[in-house]
Enzyme design. Structure first.
Site, PDB file in Angstrom:
ATOM      1  CG  ASP A  66      -2.026   0.988   1.171  1.00 48.72           C
ATOM      2  OD1 ASP A  66      -3.192   0.559   1.190  1.00 48.72           O
ATOM      3  OD2 ASP A  66      -1.744   2.208   1.108  1.00 48.72           O
ATOM      4  CG  ASN A  78     -12.014  -0.411   3.968  1.00 50.44           C
ATOM      5  OD1 ASN A  78     -12.356  -0.793   5.091  1.00 50.44           O
ATOM      6  ND2 ASN A  78     -10.842   0.155   3.740  1.00 50.44           N
ATOM      7  CD  GLU A  97      -9.466   6.207   0.713  1.00 52.20           C
ATOM      8  OE1 GLU A  97      -8.389   6.033   0.120  1.00 52.20           O
ATOM      9  OE2 GLU A  97      -9.556   6.656   1.862  1.00 52.20           O
ATOM     10  CB  VAL A  98      -9.166   1.864  -4.898  1.00 52.92           C
ATOM     11  CG1 VAL A  98      -8.838   1.389  -6.304  1.00 52.92           C
ATOM     12  CG2 VAL A  98      -8.161   2.918  -4.438  1.00 52.92           C
ATOM     13  CG  HIS A 131      -8.755  -3.113  -2.278  1.00 51.79           C
ATOM     14  ND1 HIS A 131      -9.686  -2.378  -2.977  1.00 51.79           N
ATOM     15  CD2 HIS A 131      -8.515  -2.422  -1.136  1.00 51.79           C
ATOM     16  CE1 HIS A 131      -9.988  -1.286  -2.298  1.00 51.79           C
ATOM     17  NE2 HIS A 131      -9.302  -1.293  -1.168  1.00 51.79           N
ATOM     18  CG  HIS A 157      -6.638  -2.781   3.190  1.00 47.27           C
ATOM     19  ND1 HIS A 157      -5.908  -1.622   3.005  1.00 47.27           N
ATOM     20  CD2 HIS A 157      -7.842  -2.553   2.614  1.00 47.27           C
ATOM     21  CE1 HIS A 157      -6.656  -0.734   2.353  1.00 47.27           C
ATOM     22  NE2 HIS A 157      -7.840  -1.270   2.117  1.00 47.27           N
TER      23      HIS A 157
HETATM   24  P1  DGP Z   1      -9.671   1.454   0.413  1.00 45.59           P
HETATM   25  O1  DGP Z   1     -10.027   2.608   1.269  1.00 45.59           O
HETATM   26  O2  DGP Z   1      -9.967   0.142   1.085  1.00 45.59           O
HETATM   27  O3  DGP Z   1     -10.269   1.558  -0.972  1.00 45.59           O
HETATM   28  O4  DGP Z   1      -8.084   1.486   0.283  1.00 45.59           O
HETATM   29  C1  DGP Z   1      -7.389   1.841  -0.864  1.00 45.59           C
HETATM   30  C2  DGP Z   1      -5.916   1.788  -0.543  1.00 45.59           C
HETATM   31  O5  DGP Z   1      -5.207   1.932  -1.751  1.00 45.59           O
HETATM   32  C3  DGP Z   1      -5.427   2.897   0.399  1.00 45.59           C
HETATM   33  O6  DGP Z   1      -4.940   2.307   1.607  1.00 45.59           O
HETATM   34  C4  DGP Z   1      -4.282   3.574  -0.359  1.00 45.59           C
HETATM   35  C5  DGP Z   1      -3.999   2.608  -1.491  1.00 45.59           C
HETATM   36  N1  DGP Z   1      -3.605   3.251  -2.732  1.00 45.59           N
HETATM   37  C6  DGP Z   1      -4.259   4.274  -3.355  1.00 45.59           C
HETATM   38  N2  DGP Z   1      -3.620   4.596  -4.493  1.00 45.59           N
HETATM   39  C7  DGP Z   1      -2.554   3.755  -4.591  1.00 45.59           C
HETATM   40  C8  DGP Z   1      -1.514   3.593  -5.553  1.00 45.59           C
HETATM   41  O7  DGP Z   1      -1.436   4.290  -6.569  1.00 45.59           O
HETATM   42  N3  DGP Z   1      -0.586   2.615  -5.308  1.00 45.59           N
HETATM   43  C9  DGP Z   1      -0.644   1.818  -4.197  1.00 45.59           C
HETATM   44  N4  DGP Z   1       0.322   0.896  -4.054  1.00 45.59           N
HETATM   45  N5  DGP Z   1      -1.621   1.946  -3.267  1.00 45.59           N
HETATM   46  C10 DGP Z   1      -2.560   2.891  -3.473  1.00 45.59           C
END
Ligand code: DGP
Length: 122
Positions: free
Chosen positions: A41, A99, A107-108, A112, A114
């Protein structure tokens, strides 16, 4: 639970993880197989913080668990297990989080998991 058409139609292939899967954005890879990709992350919330994503376009957990084949589901969670092993957190413990949706704080919009560990978590 969302149905198949709604979830697939709502998948946005411009999300960050889709770009990582296509190699358009780099990541620090931990593990990859035909079902999943695991990487660190970029905003770690623990000493060890990895993300595991399926290779296919599922928006969130409910879409994945209702639409993916048994092979995909098994392959994905075996990849989560392999990543836990490679992170070196299995013995002392870790936290798995996924999430989902607005209330879950996702957020994404690419499903996924974690994996957080490497220290005692609050
Ligand atoms: P969520 O809130 O569960 O959707 O977490 C998304 C996670 O993705 C957050 O902990 C930060 C991570 N993240 C966002 N953008 C990037 C990226 O460009 N590269 C990587 N490696 N992680 C990212």
């Amino acid at each position: 639970m969302k149905n198949l058409s709604v979830t697939l139609e709502s998948y946005n292939d411009q999300n960050i993880f889709a770009k990582i899967l296509r190699g358009e954005i780099s990541c620090k890879k931990i593990y990859e197989d035909s079902y999943a990709l695991a990487f660190y992350d970029v905003f770690p919330k623990a000493a060890a913080h990895a993300l595991v994503i399926p290779k296919k376009p599922y928006v969130c957990f409910d879409g994945f668990i209702t639409q993916a084949s048994d092979d995909e589901i098994t392959g994905f969670f075996k990849a989560v297990g392999k990543t836990i092993e490679l992170l070196g957190v299995a013995e002392e413990g870790f936290r798995l989080v996924s999430n989902s949706g607005e209330h879950g704080g996702q957020e994404v919009p690419h499903f996924h998991v974690h994996i957080m560990g490497g220290e005692k978590l609050s």
